[in-house]
Every structure is written in structure tokens, then in C-alpha cells.
Design a protein around this motif. Structure first.
Motif, PDB file in Angstrom:
ATOM      1  N   PRO A 155       0.814  -1.228   0.000  1.00 17.06           N
ATOM      2  CA  PRO A 155       0.000   0.000   0.000  1.00 17.06           C
ATOM      3  C   PRO A 155       0.842   1.271   0.000  1.00 17.06           C
ATOM      4  N   MET A 156       2.023   1.240   0.626  1.00 17.61           N
ATOM      5  CA  MET A 156       2.880   2.419   0.620  1.00 17.61           C
ATOM      6  C   MET A 156       3.347   2.737  -0.796  1.00 17.61           C
ATOM      7  N   ILE A 157       3.790   1.730  -1.518  1.00 17.82           N
ATOM      8  CA  ILE A 157       4.305   1.934  -2.874  1.00 17.82           C
ATOM      9  C   ILE A 157       3.178   2.348  -3.823  1.00 17.82           C
ATOM     10  N   ALA A 158       1.986   1.786  -3.614  1.00 16.26           N
ATOM     11  CA  ALA A 158       0.870   2.052  -4.528  1.00 16.26           C
ATOM     12  C   ALA A 158       0.241   3.421  -4.314  1.00 16.26           C
ATOM     13  N   SER A 159       0.450   4.019  -3.168  1.00 21.33           N
ATOM     14  CA  SER A 159      -0.242   5.268  -2.821  1.00 21.33           C
ATOM     15  C   SER A 159       0.544   6.484  -3.300  1.00 21.33           C
ATOM     16  N   ARG A 160       0.731   6.613  -4.591  1.00 26.29           N
ATOM     17  CA  ARG A 160       1.458   7.743  -5.173  1.00 26.29           C
ATOM     18  C   ARG A 160       0.477   8.838  -5.583  1.00 26.29           C
ATOM     19  N   VAL A 161      -0.281   9.332  -4.620  1.00 29.88           N
ATOM     20  CA  VAL A 161      -1.258  10.396  -4.830  1.00 29.88           C
ATOM     21  C   VAL A 161      -1.085  11.403  -3.699  1.00 29.88           C
ATOM     22  N   PRO A 162      -1.581  12.626  -3.862  1.00 30.40           N
ATOM     23  CA  PRO A 162      -1.473  13.591  -2.765  1.00 30.40           C
ATOM     24  C   PRO A 162      -2.175  13.097  -1.506  1.00 30.40           C
ATOM     25  N   ARG A 200      -3.406   8.575   2.424  1.00 29.72           N
ATOM     26  CA  ARG A 200      -2.819   8.812   1.115  1.00 29.72           C
ATOM     27  C   ARG A 200      -3.190   7.607   0.247  1.00 29.72           C
ATOM     28  N   GLY A 201      -4.181   7.790  -0.611  1.00 31.87           N
ATOM     29  CA  GLY A 201      -4.673   6.663  -1.380  1.00 31.87           C
ATOM     30  C   GLY A 201      -5.276   5.610  -0.473  1.00 31.87           C
ATOM     31  N   ASP A 202      -4.818   4.374  -0.610  1.00 33.47           N
ATOM     32  CA  ASP A 202      -5.321   3.282   0.223  1.00 33.47           C
ATOM     33  C   ASP A 202      -4.536   3.118   1.515  1.00 33.47           C
ATOM     34  N   ALA A 203      -3.506   3.922   1.712  1.00 36.54           N
ATOM     35  CA  ALA A 203      -2.654   3.785   2.896  1.00 36.54           C
ATOM     36  C   ALA A 203      -2.944   4.884   3.916  1.00 36.54           C
ATOM     37  N   VAL A 204      -2.631   4.588   5.166  1.00 39.89           N
ATOM     38  CA  VAL A 204      -2.645   5.602   6.223  1.00 39.89           C
ATOM     39  C   VAL A 204      -1.204   5.855   6.614  1.00 39.89           C
ATOM     40  N   GLU A 205      -0.770   7.100   6.474  1.00 36.50           N
ATOM     41  CA  GLU A 205       0.610   7.434   6.813  1.00 36.50           C
ATOM     42  C   GLU A 205       0.654   8.265   8.083  1.00 36.50           C
ATOM     43  N   ALA A 206       1.707   8.072   8.835  1.00 34.90           N
ATOM     44  CA  ALA A 206       1.968   8.854  10.039  1.00 34.90           C
ATOM     45  C   ALA A 206       3.011   9.907   9.677  1.00 34.90           C
ATOM     46  N   ALA A 207       2.574  11.149   9.575  1.00 35.49           N
ATOM     47  CA  ALA A 207       3.465  12.247   9.198  1.00 35.49           C
ATOM     48  C   ALA A 207       4.219  12.723  10.433  1.00 35.49           C
ATOM     49  N   VAL A 208       5.533  12.564  10.427  1.00 42.67           N
ATOM     50  CA  VAL A 208       6.378  12.985  11.545  1.00 42.67           C
ATOM     51  C   VAL A 208       6.670  14.472  11.372  1.00 42.67           C
ATOM     52  N   ILE A 209       6.010  15.286  12.168  1.00 37.57           N
ATOM     53  CA  ILE A 209       6.104  16.738  12.038  1.00 37.57           C
ATOM     54  C   ILE A 209       7.363  17.280  12.715  1.00 37.57           C
ATOM     55  N   GLU A 210       7.644  16.798  13.906  1.00 34.46           N
ATOM     56  CA  GLU A 210       8.840  17.210  14.650  1.00 34.46           C
ATOM     57  C   GLU A 210       9.376  16.017  15.419  1.00 34.46           C
ATOM     58  N   GLN A 211      10.683  15.848  15.394  1.00 33.21           N
ATOM     59  CA  GLN A 211      11.383  14.886  16.251  1.00 33.21           C
ATOM     60  C   GLN A 211      12.274  15.694  17.180  1.00 33.21           C
ATOM     61  N   LEU A 212      11.883  15.789  18.432  1.00 35.14           N
ATOM     62  CA  LEU A 212      12.622  16.565  19.428  1.00 35.14           C
ATOM     63  C   LEU A 212      13.152  15.583  20.459  1.00 35.14           C
ATOM     64  N   VAL A 213      14.303  15.015  20.150  1.00 36.72           N
ATOM     65  CA  VAL A 213      14.832  13.899  20.933  1.00 36.72           C
ATOM     66  C   VAL A 213      16.316  14.117  21.233  1.00 36.72           C
ATOM     67  N   ASP A 259       0.274   2.542   8.214  1.00 36.08           N
ATOM     68  CA  ASP A 259       1.037   1.679   7.304  1.00 36.08           C
ATOM     69  C   ASP A 259       2.518   2.045   7.291  1.00 36.08           C
ATOM     70  N   TYR A 260       2.816   3.312   7.471  1.00 31.01           N
ATOM     71  CA  TYR A 260       4.217   3.739   7.438  1.00 31.01           C
ATOM     72  C   TYR A 260       4.344   5.136   8.039  1.00 31.01           C
ATOM     73  N   ALA A 261       5.558   5.475   8.406  1.00 34.25           N
ATOM     74  CA  ALA A 261       5.887   6.823   8.870  1.00 34.25           C
ATOM     75  C   ALA A 261       6.611   7.555   7.761  1.00 34.25           C
ATOM     76  N   ILE A 262       6.447   8.876   7.701  1.00 38.98           N
ATOM     77  CA  ILE A 262       7.109   9.684   6.685  1.00 38.98           C
ATOM     78  C   ILE A 262       7.547  11.001   7.303  1.00 38.98           C
ATOM     79  N   GLY A 263       8.689  11.515   6.875  1.00 36.87           N
ATOM     80  CA  GLY A 263       9.185  12.800   7.339  1.00 36.87           C
ATOM     81  C   GLY A 263      10.263  13.294   6.399  1.00 36.87           C
TER      82      GLY A 263
END
Length: 329
Positions: A163-170, A248-261, A281-285
Motif C-alpha cells: 500500500p505504501m508503494i501504490a499510494s502515489r497520490v497527494p 494517502r490513497g489506500d494507505a494511512v501514513e503517520a506524518a512525523v512533524i517534529e522529532q525533538l529527541v 502503514d508507514y511513517a514519513i518525514g
């Protein structure tokens, strides 16, 4: 009814927007951008342009026979350079033209009017990540390509790859609901919590000037459902991760907005915990800022463009941006 299209550019009055123009501007945005009645677009507009911790957005309008037929605004921003000096900047964001007035050069004229006045006011630079349709117009007005902002991802597991690879849409603008972590807007409204997390903010590169006030504003718009996952439930000084879920398409992505570590190990553990607790399904940042645990996705990422105003943009390699700096706007 929309008045007749002007036959001469001089028929249009170009001027700075006044507060009294806002109802007409919102009607224009709704008509030209196809806002849906069920979406909180007007509230989103006010959050961006009136409540911004960096200041109210400067804007310009084109007026014909008393009607607002064009609109252009720039979002205020503040950066720190590698030496820690603050740089005033703006981001080219919302613009709209009455469909009956297209072809009059309104977008270009309002943009260049804004650029000229912002330069005189001492703003340093303008930046944005325009899409493929609008980018050529910006390049013709003096914008330059700075760099592609590299993306990092982490699939939740083997079954998430397809699903991550297939979800090439906004991605959807509005967020998916999750109970993982804390309500980021509520948690970061506490200045002490924000200050503790900001001890781990980037200290080098050309980066957003993150303050407790900025963090509170950036996560405060409730429909965006920002969440805060802390490394320790009792001590924000041990680090945290700000994220939201979006489809995003058929996938649910976790958008990592800030990593304060404090270190990569903590960041990697938080990303994995986030995926486990949310079921995404995946994290993105972005990999230009802190991005522990995210793997390179070659050739992907938004194209950053810049234009000098009263100062010169930094070297392309110096930009230290997170997804929180570029999404939404």
C-alpha cells in the motif's frame, strides 16, 4: 453576479488587503478553490493568517468596480541561520483569482507587488514548495530552485510495503483520528512542556526559530489532530515526537512533524512506538531535519524554491527543515 471582465489591466486596482476585505476574500477562495461546506476551511485560513506566532500575514487584492477579484498572501516565518541570528522570511501561500478574470495576469501582478513591498519592509527572503503547475510561474518571477527536500519513510512491516508503494497520490489535508499519545495542542500550550522538548531542537543549519509560542500555535488547530508521543510520560525533557495521521490513497501514513529527541536511539524507538500504537502503514518525514528511524526514499520529496528579498537565501545544503515547516502551507 461577477462584473464583466476588464478589457484593460489599468481597470484593476491593486492594493494591500484591509481587514474589511476578508468576507469578500473568503467568498473568492471558496468559489475559486472549491472549498467544501463540510470542511473547516475558513477557520483554517484564520489560524494560518491571523493566529500565526510569527505575525499576521501580509496580503494584497485586485479590485474591479468594488469587487475583490484577486488575492495573494504570504505567510510570515522566522528562521535562525547557522550563527543563531534571526532571519525574517515569508512563504508564498494562498492565492486566488475569480475565474471570470483569469488571463489578466492577476496572480503575477499581485505576487510581484507583494515581493516589492516586502523587500522594502526588510523581509529577508521568500520560500515555498510549489507544485508542478505553479512552479514555472514562480521561476519566471525570479524564484530559484534550491533543492529537493529528501523524504524518509519507515514501513510498519512487510505487509505495509504494497500500500505504501501504490499510494502515489497527494495526501488528504485533514487528519485521521487516533488516541495514540497526547493531544499536542493541549500539551504544548504548557510552555514548560514545550521548552523542555525544545532543548532538543536543531541548533545548526538554517532552521525555523522554534519557540514555545511557535510550538503552541503550530499544533493548535484541532481539526488537524496533532499528537505528541513522549519518550517518558512523566518527563518531556527526555524527548518527544509530534505527528498526525493522514490518508494517502489506500494507505494511512503517520506524518512525523517534529522529532525533538536527545539521540537517535530515542527517535527510532518513538517512530516504532508510533507505528505500533496507531496502526499506520508507514511513517514519513523529511531527512533535512532530525529523522531518526526514517529510511531514505531516493528521488522523492518536495522541491524547495526561494527568492531573495532584502537578504540572500542560504546555501541549498544549509536548509534544516522538518515536515512541520512545509506541510499544509
Amino acid at each position: 453576479m461577477t462584473p464583466p471582465v476588464p478589457t484593460k489591466p489599468l481597470d484593476l486596482e491593486l492594493r494591500a488587503a484591509h481587514p474589511a476585505d476578508e468576507p469578500a476574500v473568503l467568498r473568492l477562495m471558496r468559489a475559486s478553490l472549491g472549498w467544501r461546506d463540510e470542511d473547516p476551511n475558513e477557520e483554517f485560513f484564520r489560524w494560518k493568517h491571523h493566529e500565526n506566532a510569527f505575525g499576521v500575514s501580509p496580503a494584497w487584492v485586485a479590485v474591479h468596480r468594488g469587487s475583490v477579484v484577486g488575492y495573494r498572501t504570504f505567510l510570515r516565518w522566522r528562521f535562525l541561520d547557522d550563527a543563531g541570528r534571526e532571519v525574517r522570511a515569508v512563504r508564498a501561500v494562498d492565492t486566488a483569482t475569480d475565474p471570470a478574470y483569469q488571463g489578466q495576469g492577476i496572480f503575477r501582478r499581485l505576487t510581484l507587488r507583494g515581493v516589492a513591498e516586502l523587500t522594502l519592509a526588510g523581509d529577508g527572503l521568500v520560500f515555498n514548495t510549489p507544485n508542478d503547475q505553479s512552479r514555472p510561474g514562480y521561476l519566471k518571477m525570479g524564484w530559484s530552485l534550491a533543492r529537493r527536500l529528501p523524504v524518509g519513510v519507515l514501513p510498519a512491516g512487510p505487509r505495509s510495503l504494497a500500500p505504501m508503494i501504490a499510494s502515489r497520490v497527494p495526501a488528504d489535508l485533514w487528519s485521521q483520528v487516533t488516541s495514540a499519545g497526547l493531544d499536542a495542542g493541549e500539551a504544548l500550550a504548557d510552555g514548560a512542556v514545550a521548552a523542555a522538548l525544545l532543548e532538543h531542537a536543531p541548533t545548526t543549519g538554517f532552521r525555523t526559530h522554534r519557540t514555545p509560542e511557535y510550538m503552541a500555535w503550530r499544533t493548535s488547530f484541532a481539526p488537524l489532530q496533532y499528537r505528541l508521543l513522549l519518550a517518558s510520560p512523566h518527563d518531556p525533557a527526555e524527548g518527544g515526537l509530534v505527528f498526525r495521521l493522514r490518508r494517502r490513497g489506500d494507505a494511512v501514513e503517520a506524518a512525523v512533524i517534529e522529532q525533538l529527541v536527545p539521540d537517535r536511539r530515542t527517535g527510532m524507538a518513538l517512530v516504532r512506538r508510533m507505528l505500533k500504537h496507531t496502526g499506520a502503514d508507514y511513517a514519513i518525514g523529511l531527512r533535512t531535519g532530525p529523522s531518526a528511524g526514517l529510511l531514505p526514499l531516493p528521488g522523492q520529496g518536495p522541491l524547495l524554491t526561494t527568492r531573495p528579498l532584502a537578504a540572500s537565501p542560504p546555501s541549498p545544503r544549509d536548509w534544516t527543515l522538518t515536515l512541520g515547516d512545509v506541510e499544509l502551507f
